[in-house]
Write a protein that holds these residues in place. Structure first.
Motif, short mmCIF file in Angstrom:
data_model
loop_
_atom_site.label_atom_id
_atom_site.label_comp_id
_atom_site.label_asym_id
_atom_site.label_seq_id
_atom_site.Cartn_x
_atom_site.Cartn_y
_atom_site.Cartn_z
N GLU A 163 2.49 12.73 -0.19
CA GLU A 163 1.79 13.49 -0.04
C GLU A 163 0.77 12.74 0.67
O GLU A 163 -0.40 13.29 1.15
N GLY A 164 0.58 12.01 0.49
CA GLY A 164 -0.67 11.21 0.69
C GLY A 164 -1.16 10.79 1.93
O GLY A 164 -0.78 10.43 2.75
N ARG A 165 -2.45 9.78 2.09
CA ARG A 165 -1.74 9.26 3.78
C ARG A 165 -3.66 7.71 3.54
O ARG A 165 -3.96 7.91 2.45
N LEU A 224 0.47 -1.01 0.07
CA LEU A 224 -0.28 -0.10 -0.10
C LEU A 224 0.44 1.46 0.19
O LEU A 224 0.48 2.49 -0.50
N ARG A 225 2.19 1.84 0.33
CA ARG A 225 2.50 2.29 0.55
C ARG A 225 3.59 3.04 -0.84
O ARG A 225 3.30 3.99 -0.91
N ALA A 226 3.61 2.12 -0.99
CA ALA A 226 3.93 2.00 -2.32
C ALA A 226 3.41 2.13 -3.61
O ALA A 226 4.27 3.17 -4.46
N PRO A 238 3.01 8.71 5.15
CA PRO A 238 4.44 8.32 4.71
C PRO A 238 5.32 8.99 5.82
O PRO A 238 5.11 10.36 5.86
N ALA A 239 6.56 7.95 5.88
CA ALA A 239 6.92 9.03 7.22
C ALA A 239 8.04 9.57 6.14
O ALA A 239 8.39 9.11 5.39
N LEU A 288 5.06 3.52 7.06
CA LEU A 288 3.84 4.68 7.38
C LEU A 288 3.89 4.91 9.37
O LEU A 288 3.74 4.42 9.66
N VAL A 289 3.13 6.12 9.41
CA VAL A 289 3.36 6.84 10.64
C VAL A 289 2.01 7.71 10.26
O VAL A 289 1.52 8.20 9.64
N PRO A 290 1.36 7.32 11.96
CA PRO A 290 0.31 8.11 12.13
C PRO A 290 0.17 9.37 12.12
O PRO A 290 0.72 9.95 12.96
N ASP A 291 -1.10 10.13 11.49
CA ASP A 291 -1.33 11.43 11.76
C ASP A 291 -2.69 11.65 12.72
O ASP A 291 -2.02 12.27 13.39
N LEU A 292 -4.11 10.89 12.93
CA LEU A 292 -4.20 10.45 13.78
C LEU A 292 -4.52 9.36 13.59
O LEU A 292 -5.08 8.70 12.60
N LEU A 293 -5.60 8.71 14.81
CA LEU A 293 -5.62 7.81 15.53
C LEU A 293 -6.61 8.13 15.70
O LEU A 293 -7.30 8.68 16.50
#
Length: 201
Positions: A146-148, A139-141, A200-201, A173-178
């Motif tokens: 700038e996506g989420r 999914l990250r690939a 993306p980190a 991938l790192v959290p923006d919001l949980l």
């Protein structure tokens, strides 16, 4: 060879399982149930005409709503019966049969990347456990820098939220919001559901 998903194991054990699932959501739609909560959150996050990947799209309820809202949607699911139902019930998006652990949309002529990737409906818990980290990497690939990615699933399904977040970090991938719900309630330790908005980190 990639391990078969828990979902497809269920289908192998009960060939009527996919049709039961399709009929369940069609029945809820006829009854006027709200089936678009996840999609409304994604629509609110997205610019108009965003490119959105519905990862584990099932019979298309999330991706169908987003396409009707004007977004450019591709849906992928491992179950051909669910993709056939998505094509029937929600024409417009591009619906593809595929295993998320082997996701390679450029090889199928899909222009990259996606502004948002959504995975609703407990998809992560229906993956083969050995493929979960790999799926997040795939999914990250496919995600714009700038996506989420927005991924939601319940607790008590043999995939701890902490393990998921570790796998996400390994995938870059790192959290923006949980959140604890798709209607934007904050996540707290012990919550019985997680909606992770990742970047993306």
């Amino acid at each position: 060879m990639v391990e078969q998903s828990i979902w497809m194991q269920k289908v192998a054990a009960d060939p009527g399982h996919s049709q039961w699932y399709i009929d369940r959501f069609r029945s809820m739609a006829r009854a006027g149930k709200d089936l678009a909560g996840e999609a409304r959150l994604i629509d609110a996050m997205a610019r108009r005409g965003a490119r959105i990947l519905d990862a584990g799209c099932g019979p298309g309820r999330v991706g169908g709503y987003l396409a009707a809202a004007g977004h450019d949607v591709v849906g992928v699911d491992v179950d051909p019966a669910l993709i056939a139902a998505a094509e029937e019930d929600h024409p417009g998006p591009r619906w593809l049969v595929g295993d998320l652990a082997e996701l390679d949309l450029p090889a199928r002529g899909i222009t990259e990347p996606f502004d948002i990737i959504v995975s609703a409906g407990n998809v992560m818990t229906f993956l083969a456990p050995s493929t979960r980290a790999r799926v997040l990497s795939r999914l990250r690939a496919h995600l714009a820098d700038e996506g989420r990615a927005v991924i939601g699933f319940g607790a008590g399904r043999e995939y701890e939220h902490t393990d998921f977040l570790d796998h996400a970090a390994q995938a870059g991938l790192v959290p923006d919001l949980l959140l604890s719900t798709w209607d934007v309630r904050p996540f707290a330790e012990g919550a019985d559901f997680l909606v992770a908005i990742l970047r993306p980190a």
